[in-house]
Design an enzyme around this catalytic site. Sequence first.
Site, PDB file in Angstrom:
ATOM      1  CD  GLU A  36      -4.359  -5.724   2.682  1.00 42.74           C
ATOM      2  OE1 GLU A  36      -5.029  -4.952   3.404  1.00 42.74           O
ATOM      3  OE2 GLU A  36      -3.135  -5.628   2.571  1.00 42.74           O
ATOM      4  CG  PHE A  72      -9.538  -5.458  19.267  1.00 42.44           C
ATOM      5  CD1 PHE A  72      -9.730  -6.610  20.023  1.00 42.44           C
ATOM      6  CD2 PHE A  72      -8.934  -4.362  19.865  1.00 42.44           C
ATOM      7  CE1 PHE A  72      -9.340  -6.668  21.358  1.00 42.44           C
ATOM      8  CE2 PHE A  72      -8.542  -4.412  21.189  1.00 42.44           C
ATOM      9  CZ  PHE A  72      -8.740  -5.568  21.945  1.00 42.44           C
ATOM     10  CD  GLU A 116      -3.138  -0.847   2.140  1.00 39.09           C
ATOM     11  OE1 GLU A 116      -2.903  -0.167   3.144  1.00 39.09           O
ATOM     12  OE2 GLU A 116      -4.232  -1.390   1.934  1.00 39.09           O
TER      13      GLU A 116
END
Length: 700
Positions: free
Chosen positions: A311, A361, A155
């Site tokens: 992704e 998370f 990225e």
Amino acid sequence: MTTASPRSIRLDALAYGGDYNPDQWPEEVWLEDARLMVEAGVNIVTLPVFSWPLLEPREGEYDFAGLDRVIDLLWSHGIRIDLATATATPPAWLIREHPEVLPHNVDGVRLEFGSRQSYCPSSPVFRDAALRLTRTLAERYGEHPALALWHVSNEYGDHVSRCWCPVSAVHFRRWLGARYGSIDALNAAWGTSCWGQHYLDFEQIEPPRTATGPINPAQQLDFERFSSDALLELFQSEIDVLREVTPEIAVTTNFMSLFRELDYWDFADAEDLVTDDAYPDPADPNAHVGAALNYGLMRSLKDGRPWLLLEQAPSAVSWRDVNVPKAPGQMRLGSMQALAHGSDGVMFFQWRQAKFGPEKFHSAMLGHRGEDSRSFQETKALGAELKKLAAIKDTRVRASVALVADWDSWWGLSAPDSLPSLRLNWLTEARAWHAAAFALGQPVDVSRAGGPYGSHSVLLVPNLYAVTVEQADALAAFVAGGGQLVVGPFSGVVDHSEQVHDGGAPGPLRDLLGVEVDEWWPLADGEKRSVTLGAALVAATHDVRVWSEWLVVADGTEVLASFADGDLAGRAAVTRRSHGSGAAWYLGAGLDDDGMRAVLARVFADAGLSVPSPDAASTTLEVVTRTDGTTDFTFLLNHGRESVSVPGIADGTDLLSGGDAADGITLDGFGVAVVAHPVSALSPSSSPSLPSASDSEAAL
Ligand code: GAL
């Protein structure tokens, strides 16, 4: 119609997998990972994206033992590798020995080590170290049968896309020297006679750091171009090494959808395969509309060739203020949407959910609860379904409409403090225009401003603030060839040096559009203005968004809508100028959603496309067709939570359910069907018309 590029990903199935970070786990977990990957149908993983400090723990000292073992283990399970060059984050030793590698922000403050991507794109020290690692990896793994694709860095531009440090300043001056040749040429192009900005030498120029007041917009624009080019140079330097050592292996870097900071046209030219990271927000009920535009860009960057979703999140991400999970069915639907729009696979961030670090998370294919986690169950189910869609690989998306994306205009329109209004945002406009086309059932490709425009019959130009004569000529040729061109406000304003075109806007588009702009009338915050569309559209009054203009209309140009109130009352707002069988439309105002749909419905009809009436338009059911020239694969995607019944497609079979599609299909909420049918069953130039949101039995 086959589409394989000279260098393609080495995989003869749709790609299925994700980022894998074995460094974060003890080795006994790797075996379980490989077993579960096979169970889920995974055939490729991306690694080792952030492993530089482990691969090269000290300068010139390498340790590939762990990477060797993990690659061999995966390959023994038939899993291929999208091998990262691991250069996205330099190790601490490099930073401590060479602190000048760290980037500086616009205030000249150095950004410290402690996160990722902590490097200045222009740093020769960073580049040399990155190229050494790249070469070492290429020499070590270039012959490995598991190697399917090179994944350069990660990225580009994420976290750090611009650097204002002294090293960047030197690079910026060099870049300017190459662009302008002489300081006189730069002074002329930048208009430095304004505000006493004259330079005697390139050495006197700095990157546009925080200054006393507004910065020269031409300097600002060149810095945007330079910054995109600086990362491109870095990308290209890694590609050069990879092509030298492993000329057969395709190269990619993962994009970030429609990303302002980098001109992806240039990046795509440098690589073999376009890949994208897509994170539509599950909390946004219209996120799928924006996703369709992003995917339209991805397939268009290489002229319609398949790309790869590299992704996406299986469920929640971890970097928004509030990270909402995907509802049951939503991940499957989003995956199918990417496939519908030309992706040859579905990949995720990441395989196993992290135990530590900022992404613990973030959802993963294998959640914290392991095999029983909802995400793993959904991952497995999707892996099984992808096998049923093998035939879509290498097929192309049908689209008659393209939208022009131009980074110079995007950058120019975001100059912070020298525009008529800061409320006109390129991306917001592009999304609004695309949303209208989406609701009217048209998949939208993306085009460069100067073409080529392929076989599209409609070209949407939400904004082309900066335009050259060559681009204007190409647009005129498109219309002369029978195309419908629609140009949005504040277009044709400046040339590529940020200088206003002689005679004002729309500059070299003036004859084509048949209008002149006398003045811009942006709306003050809270101000209301409206436009009345005439009978040639759907007669109604609509709110103006953000922007309006005082237009002067040439003889022979039709006025299709006028301002209804205020100081512009009665003046033209929407015009059309015919050129043979083509036409050039101009919108001198930002229209609300309904107004935009009404205009585009007419444009599409004029182009011979089949569209529902604007008031039957819907963003719930999306229909996109991929084709191999003989068989069409029509994706029916229900983005709503209510079920929708879609009428039959002759000789069609739903590849997912195996059911006959001739008598109609009922899609549950978030439901999908992929109907294979002979090309002749539906018109090749148009998508099937859509039922309205309330009409569950409308005909295709
Ligand atoms: C991407 C990045 C991945 C991971 C992911 C989380 O931007 O490439 O490494 O951080 O976001 O959503």
